[in-house]
Design an enzyme around this catalytic site. Structure first.
Site, PDB file in Angstrom:
ATOM      1  N   THR A 152      10.106 -32.256  -9.872  1.00  0.00           N
ATOM      2  CA  THR A 152       8.766 -31.735 -10.144  1.00  0.00           C
ATOM      3  C   THR A 152       7.903 -32.339  -9.040  1.00  0.00           C
ATOM      4  OG1 THR A 152       8.121 -33.589 -11.555  1.00  0.00           O
ATOM      5  CG2 THR A 152       9.132 -31.701 -12.659  1.00  0.00           C
ATOM      6  N   HIS A 153       6.919 -31.610  -8.577  1.00  0.00           N
ATOM      7  CA  HIS A 153       6.055 -32.073  -7.479  1.00  0.00           C
ATOM      8  C   HIS A 153       6.854 -32.467  -6.234  1.00  0.00           C
ATOM      9  CE1 HIS A 153       3.052 -32.547 -10.740  1.00  0.00           C
ATOM     10  NE2 HIS A 153       4.043 -33.136 -11.395  1.00  0.00           N
TER      11      HIS A 153
ATOM     12  N   SER B 189      18.601 -23.836  18.735  1.00  0.00           N
ATOM     13  CA  SER B 189      17.368 -23.907  19.503  1.00  0.00           C
ATOM     14  C   SER B 189      17.736 -23.779  20.970  1.00  0.00           C
ATOM     15  CB  SER B 189      16.692 -25.244  19.237  1.00  0.00           C
ATOM     16  OG  SER B 189      15.959 -25.647  20.375  1.00  0.00           O
TER      17      SER B 189
ATOM     18  N   LYS C 209      20.417 -28.238  16.733  1.00  0.00           N
ATOM     19  CA  LYS C 209      19.665 -27.558  15.679  1.00  0.00           C
ATOM     20  C   LYS C 209      20.437 -26.424  15.010  1.00  0.00           C
ATOM     21  CE  LYS C 209      15.614 -27.717  14.905  1.00  0.00           C
ATOM     22  NZ  LYS C 209      14.365 -27.610  15.642  1.00  0.00           N
TER      23      LYS C 209
ATOM     24  N   GLU D 139      13.494 -18.437   6.557  1.00  0.00           N
ATOM     25  CA  GLU D 139      12.090 -18.520   6.947  1.00  0.00           C
ATOM     26  C   GLU D 139      11.465 -17.133   7.084  1.00  0.00           C
ATOM     27  OE1 GLU D 139      11.506 -22.246   9.795  1.00  0.00           O
ATOM     28  OE2 GLU D 139      13.240 -21.064  10.329  1.00  0.00           O
TER      29      GLU D 139
ATOM     30  N   TYR E 238      -6.260  15.232  -6.397  1.00  0.00           N
ATOM     31  CA  TYR E 238      -5.736  14.819  -5.097  1.00  0.00           C
ATOM     32  C   TYR E 238      -6.868  14.614  -4.096  1.00  0.00           C
ATOM     33  CZ  TYR E 238      -3.255  14.663  -0.700  1.00  0.00           C
ATOM     34  OH  TYR E 238      -2.785  14.252   0.516  1.00  0.00           O
TER      35      TYR E 238
ATOM     36  N   GLN F 156      -2.589  10.037   1.177  1.00  0.00           N
ATOM     37  CA  GLN F 156      -1.576  10.053   2.226  1.00  0.00           C
ATOM     38  C   GLN F 156      -1.271   8.623   2.706  1.00  0.00           C
ATOM     39  OE1 GLN F 156      -1.646  13.258   5.120  1.00  0.00           O
ATOM     40  NE2 GLN F 156      -1.898  11.767   6.756  1.00  0.00           N
TER      41      GLN F 156
ATOM     42  N   LYS G 191       2.081   5.976   1.816  1.00  0.00           N
ATOM     43  CA  LYS G 191       3.487   5.997   2.217  1.00  0.00           C
ATOM     44  C   LYS G 191       3.971   4.846   3.079  1.00  0.00           C
ATOM     45  CE  LYS G 191       3.472  10.922   1.769  1.00  0.00           C
ATOM     46  NZ  LYS G 191       2.020  10.763   1.437  1.00  0.00           N
TER      47      LYS G 191
HETATM   48  N1  ARG Z   1       0.538  14.683   3.862  1.00  0.00           N
HETATM   49  C1  ARG Z   1      -0.087  14.825   2.592  1.00  0.00           C
HETATM   50  C2  ARG Z   1       0.075  13.559   1.781  1.00  0.00           C
HETATM   51  O1  ARG Z   1       0.883  12.789   2.118  1.00  0.00           O
HETATM   52  C3  ARG Z   1       0.544  15.959   1.857  1.00  0.00           C
HETATM   53  C4  ARG Z   1      -0.346  16.590   0.850  1.00  0.00           C
HETATM   54  C5  ARG Z   1      -1.444  17.302   1.532  1.00  0.00           C
HETATM   55  N2  ARG Z   1      -2.224  18.057   0.615  1.00  0.00           N
HETATM   56  C6  ARG Z   1      -3.385  18.540   0.972  1.00  0.00           C
HETATM   57  N3  ARG Z   1      -4.033  19.219   0.085  1.00  0.00           N
HETATM   58  N4  ARG Z   1      -3.884  18.345   2.145  1.00  0.00           N
HETATM   59  O2  ARG Z   1      -0.610  13.331   0.822  1.00  0.00           O
END
Ligand code: ARG
Length: 452
Positions: A145-146, A267, A273, A280, A307, A312, A315
């Protein structure tokens, strides 16, 4: 490059969403089948579309496909190429569909696969932790601990603590999978569609266990990615804690483990080393994973239904996180299977530094001393021993007795092993409890084989 071009580049996502090509094509094929089954497009158009999409997929996977940034995203790139290949029927594919439900579908399909891969890697890591514990069922080490030596524990007990963490991570990813496994196509742009579509058919074709309930939610929900990113954040935090221990343990100061050669580097100027670079880097990867979670939470906060193009931005962080988690888990699974424990060094260290102090206090409690009083006596005893430069086992009975008359010669029976054996409670580190924990983990893994 003119200013206008720079601005139009701003909306382009093809350089990263092209990763969704397999999902996008599979989704389109299922959609085309449904449209023809429902009589919305003709069978021959559907056949042409499906064959054409097969060719597009071929071109993409072989690297021949000519990506066009001016078409912005994966959906438009594939649709345009399909038109070049098959002509007029391609124009019917987007009937009863919007890019809004299309992209939601693609990302959900991608996330399901990513989670399956991650669960497989987590499974291997959990196995390898249990096997390492099994190879050293009663090797003692100091528990900390610690970062101060605290009490002796079994090394296997320490390893199984990580087994528990990664088992909870698996559970979290499985739950994330459940919430991702919802088919959004058929929501249209936001309101549903004025065609006699068969959403359940599409879900069945694509292996989804249910369809979304509300079209507006379906096109604007990215909770499933937040589930994924939070499960990932907790998992990478666990990986980082383990990485940190491996960095410490492989140092000369600890000397508890020897990392497999492939996971250390030399190293350029210090020939002796063995740097624990992989551990890491894994520790360092934590930042980008947390960053992606906070990034997406921030993107979504304050977005009105439904939407919005902001989405977008979901992603890149998601893709980066799934790559990061998967590679880190795979590396750790392999690293753990090749890890060598220096059990001699661990055992010696477990006996040093008065780690038996609590046990000696417990010894006095057993002989009638109140715990607080016993604590005070042992704390004076260890100060005395420290001053003399002696371990507890090197003190004479007289020296013990001068601190408390309750001491007798069986105090020498208090050892690292007896300390560990005494902790025979559920969840404790005793040899028999840990043996049972290893057996329980093994049968849990046997049961989960294949299910993931
Ligand atoms: N490239 C867009 C996204 O990833 C696709 C959907 C686009 N839809 C729109 N109504 N412009 O969200």
């Amino acid at each position: 490059m003119g200013l206008k071009e720079v601005f139009s580049d701003y909306t382009v996502s093809i350089h990263y969403d092209r990763r969704l090509y397999r999902q996008d094509i599979a989704g389109s094929i299922a959609h085309a089948r449904m449209l023809s089954k429902q009589g919305i497009i003709s069978q021959s158009d559907a056949d042409a579309i499906i064959a054409g999409l097969g060719d597009v997929q071929e071109e993409i996977s072989s690297g021949e496909f000519a990506w066009k940034p001016e078409l912005e995203d994966i959906h438009m790139n594939i649709e345009r190429r399909l038109f070049e290949l098959i002509g007029e029927p391609a124009l019917r594919l987007h009937t009863a569909r919007s890019r809004n439900d299309q992209v939601a579908l693609d990302v959900r399909m991608y996330a399901k696969e990513a989670i399956e891969d991650i669960l497989a890697a987590l499974y291997d890591l959990r196995w390898n932790l249990v096997s390492l514990a099994e190879r050293h069922p009663d090797a003692p080490m100091p528990g900390y601990t610690h970062v101060q030596r605290a009490q002796p524990v079994l090394a296997a007990h320490h390893l199984l603590a990580y087994y528990e963490m990664f088992s909870r991570d698996s559970e979290r990813f499985r739950q994330a999978y459940e919430r991702t496994d919802v088919m959004p196509l058929g929501s249209g742009a936001l309101a549903g569609l004025p065609y006699r579509i068969d959403r359940q058919f599409v879900a069945d074709e694509l292996g989804f266990s249910r369809i979304s309930v509300n079209s507006m939610d379906a096109v604007s929900d990215r909770d499933f990615l937040l589930d994924f990113l939070s499960a990932s954040s907790i998992c990478v935090m666990h990986l980082s804690r383990m990485a940190e221990e491996l960095v410490l343990w492989s140092s000369d100061e600890f000397g508890f483990v020897r990392m497999p050669d492939e996971y250390t580097t030399g190293s350029s100027i210090m020939p002796q080393k063995r740097n624990p670079d992989f551990a890491e880097i894994a520790r360092g990867k934590t930042g980008r994973v947390y960053g992606s979670l906070i990034g997406l939470l921030t993107v979504l906060k304050g977005l009105p239904l439904t939407y919005n193009r902001d989405m977008q931005e979901d992603k890149e962080g998601f893709f980066d996180t799934s790559d990061t988690i998967l590679s880190t888990l795979r590396i750790f699974a392999d690293l753990i299977s090749g890890l060598e424990l220096n059990v001699g060094r661990m055992r010696r260290t477990a006996g040093e530094s008065y780690v038996l102090a609590t046990d000696i206090a417990d010894y006095l409690v057993e002989r009638g001393a109140p715990f607080r009083e016993a604590y005070r006596i042992v704390s004076r005893l260890s100060e005395y021993a420290l001053e003399k430069g002696l371990g507890f086992e090197e003190l004479s009975l007289e020296e013990y007795r001068s601190h408390s008359p309750l001491f007798d010669k069986d105090v020498y029976a208090v050892t690292v092993e007896s300390s560990i054996a005494a902790r025979d409670v559920p969840g404790g580190t005793s040899q028999s409890r840990v043996a049972k924990a290893i057996a329980a983990a093994t049968s849990e893994l046997e049961e989960q084989r294949g299910i993931r």
